[in-house]
Design an enzyme around this catalytic site. Structure first.
Site, PDB file in Angstrom:
ATOM      1  N   CYS A   1      -5.944  -8.343  -7.653  1.00  0.00           N
ATOM      2  CA  CYS A   1      -5.969  -9.182  -8.844  1.00  0.00           C
ATOM      3  C   CYS A   1      -6.989  -8.701  -9.863  1.00  0.00           C
ATOM      4  O   CYS A   1      -7.962  -8.036  -9.529  1.00  0.00           O
ATOM      5  CB  CYS A   1      -6.318 -10.633  -8.496  1.00  0.00           C
ATOM      6  SG  CYS A   1      -5.196 -11.427  -7.352  1.00  0.00           S
TER       7      CYS A   1
ATOM      8  N   GLY B   1      -3.493  -4.970 -10.701  1.00  0.00           N
ATOM      9  CA  GLY B   1      -2.320  -5.727 -10.279  1.00  0.00           C
ATOM     10  C   GLY B   1      -1.181  -5.498 -11.230  1.00  0.00           C
ATOM     11  O   GLY B   1      -1.292  -5.779 -12.420  1.00  0.00           O
TER      12      GLY B   1
ATOM     13  N   ASN C   1      -9.658 -13.813  -8.188  1.00  0.00           N
ATOM     14  CA  ASN C   1      -9.606 -12.461  -7.632  1.00  0.00           C
ATOM     15  C   ASN C   1     -10.377 -12.477  -6.326  1.00  0.00           C
ATOM     16  O   ASN C   1     -11.540 -12.866  -6.292  1.00  0.00           O
ATOM     17  CB  ASN C   1     -10.219 -11.455  -8.609  1.00  0.00           C
ATOM     18  CG  ASN C   1     -10.405 -10.069  -8.006  1.00  0.00           C
ATOM     19  OD1 ASN C   1     -11.373  -9.392  -8.309  1.00  0.00           O
ATOM     20  ND2 ASN C   1      -9.494  -9.641  -7.166  1.00  0.00           N
ATOM     21  N   GLY C   2      -9.735 -12.058  -5.254  1.00  0.00           N
ATOM     22  CA  GLY C   2     -10.390 -12.046  -3.954  1.00  0.00           C
ATOM     23  C   GLY C   2      -9.469 -12.614  -2.900  1.00  0.00           C
ATOM     24  O   GLY C   2      -8.252 -12.672  -3.073  1.00  0.00           O
TER      25      GLY C   2
ATOM     26  N   TYR D   1     -12.493   3.696  -5.755  1.00  0.00           N
ATOM     27  CA  TYR D   1     -11.099   3.759  -6.181  1.00  0.00           C
ATOM     28  C   TYR D   1     -10.655   2.634  -7.104  1.00  0.00           C
ATOM     29  O   TYR D   1      -9.991   2.866  -8.105  1.00  0.00           O
ATOM     30  CB  TYR D   1     -10.190   3.775  -4.937  1.00  0.00           C
ATOM     31  CG  TYR D   1      -8.716   3.783  -5.236  1.00  0.00           C
ATOM     32  CD1 TYR D   1      -8.109   4.898  -5.816  1.00  0.00           C
ATOM     33  CD2 TYR D   1      -7.915   2.681  -4.953  1.00  0.00           C
ATOM     34  CE1 TYR D   1      -6.742   4.907  -6.099  1.00  0.00           C
ATOM     35  CE2 TYR D   1      -6.553   2.683  -5.220  1.00  0.00           C
ATOM     36  CZ  TYR D   1      -5.975   3.806  -5.802  1.00  0.00           C
ATOM     37  OH  TYR D   1      -4.642   3.806  -6.078  1.00  0.00           O
TER      38      TYR D   1
END
Length: 485
Positions: A16, A42, A121-122, A262
């Site tokens: 996300c 995402g 997000n998570g 990354y």
């Protein structure tokens, strides 16, 4: 919904990206731009919620890229107001291919003191337990997302305003969360006590911005102010500006180290450090740890490029773009037939034969997950006439799944979980294979003494198997934690 790309299943995926704006006319347009900058976090779906005093709350949720949906004037005109939040989504391994529009964030709830929307997000590691409890107490869930638990916990709080209800809710949540939320008048940002996932604060004229990464600020010309601190809640209004709260017990920060390797865009800044420079330094450390005689250093584009540059600079071996990426091979390409699938990575990557022929080649990539793509790339290099192929990997072996917001295969699907480095070399059939050490990775991100084994400075569970928060739901399903050494 665009078809899942048949050649991208050998990379870890961030799930996300979140973005929010307050105090700027037509805020949803800025949110759409920020979501576009965060698209790498995402690509399956996105959503925007906005609020205007005259029209109230409005929302739009769509499958696919931001550019294909949220650039249309006819849609954006339905999202008026100076306050808006957005979310880009990549579904988890368990729900991939089964995403429903109801799972697309932001989620919205109407409370007695007004509406609120939330984007997360998570990953909540006790979501199953919370969902079971909430359903038992009468909650009706509309999605399969763990993030919806937050809305239901807020609804059951006895606090008299939404920020306080959010504090109550998030104190019940375990795992990793960077949250951007909104009420009718406030923009709210929260990070979990360990700060596993990123969140930054920016200024845009007289308005304010929250973003998963600094690249989201750059695209709209916002000024970076600071990172939201681990365990901090910022509540922003046009009248009162930014108010800071610390509603959680303090914990040792454990930011996700794979953001440096990354996930984050190379033009973002994390912890005051350029992501690009960190990745270049990873290549430097890799060249120091695992030198090899060769003629060319070639990145596996695009994620391996900064590390390959660093490896080349440190080793003195020339850098070359031995593999070229087709930039137009997107996820909305033709529905892949079996014949197309058999073409492998050649639809996305092509070897520069004139450079590769008769050369000893060092291929630098960011990670090896299942190993399927690495084998195909090696075959392409050999087919082009390379004399030798040496892999150098800009992260330690990925041997454990992530439960904090990253789409990771089950452990038995991770190559490094079942094979030693030598066995992986034989499996990939390359002349040599070396990963950067965990200490080397820590040095590259600025920890000059390497990893503090007694109290690691980052979350590195995907490499070490040491989870800073026990994944309660997964343990209940039978997942076995790493045995104490």
């Amino acid at each position: 919904m665009p078809p899942s790309h048949p050649f991208d299943d050998d990379k870890l995926k961030e799930e996300c990206g979140v973005f929010g704006v307050i105090g700027v006319a037509d805020a949803a347009n800025f949110v759409a731009l920020g979501m576009h900058a965060l698209q790498h976090r995402g690509q399956e779906a996105g959503g925007i919620v906005a609020h205007d005093p005259a029209f109230g709350f409005s929302s739009a949720r769509r499958f696919g890229y931001v550019r294909d949906n949220f650039t249309k004037a006819s849609l954006m005109e339905t999202l008026p107001g100076a306050l808006s939040i957005g979310h880009v989504r990549y579904s988890t391994a368990g729900s991939k291919g089964n995403t429903q529009i109801r799972d697309v964030q932001p989620f919205f709830g109407e409370f007695s003191m007004g509406g609120a929307a939330i984007a997360h997000n998570g990953n909540i590691t006790n979501a199953d337990a919370l969902r079971k409890e909430l359903i038992g107490r009468g909650s009706i869930f509309q999605s399969s997302s763990d993030s919806e638990c937050i809305i239901h916990l807020m609804a059951r709080s006895l606090q008299t305003n939404i920020p306080e209800r959010m504090k109550d809710a998030l104190r019940r949540v375990e795992g990793a969360f960077s949250v951007v939320a909104m009420t009718r008048t406030k923009l709210i940002g929260v990070r979990d006590p360990m700060g596993v996932r990123p969140l930054v604060l920016g200024r845009l004229g007289q308005g304010w911005v929250l973003s998963s990464e600094t690249c989201g600020l750059d695209i709209i010309g916002a000024e970076f102010v600071r990172e939201v601190a681990p365990g901090e809640m910022v509540v922003i209004s046009e009248k009162e500006g930014v108010q800071s709260f610390h509603p959680f017990e303090r914990a040792q920060p454990r930011f996700c180290i794979f953001e440096h390797v990354y996930f984050s865009r190379p033009d973002s800044i994390l912890g005051g450090r350029s992501v690009y420079e960190t990745r270049r330094q990873i290549g430097v450390e890799l060249a120091k740890e695992s030198p090899v005689e060769a003629d060319l250093v070639c990145p596996v584009p695009d994620s391996g490029t900064p590390a390959a540059i660093g490896f080349s600079q440190q080793s003195g071996i020339p850098f070359a773009m031995g593999i070229v990426r087709n930039q137009y091979m997107g996820r909305t390409f033709i529905e892949p037939t079996e014949q197309i699938r058999n073409m492998g990575v050649r639809l996305k990557l092509n070897v520069n034969r004139a450079l590769i022929k008769d050369k000893r080649v060092i291929l630098v990539d960011d990670s090896v997950v299942r190993g399927t793509t690495s084998r195909k790339i090696k075959e392409m290099i050999l087919d082009a006439g390379a004399a030798e192929v040496h892999f150098r990997i800009a992260s330690p072996p990925t041997a454990w799944p992530c439960f904090y917001g990253v789409d990771t295969p089950q452990r038995d699907k991770l190559l490094a979980a079942t094979m030693s480095e030598e066995e992986m070399r034989d499996h990939l059939a390359v002349d040599s294979l070396k990963f950067i050490s965990l200490d080397g990775l820590y040095r590259a991100v600025g920890e000059t003494k390497g990893r503090n084994a007694a109290c690691p400075q980052y979350c590195d569970a995907c490499f070490s198997g040491e989870y800073p928060v026990a994944p309660r739901d997964m343990i209940a399903k039978g997942f076995e934690l790493k045995a104490a050494e």
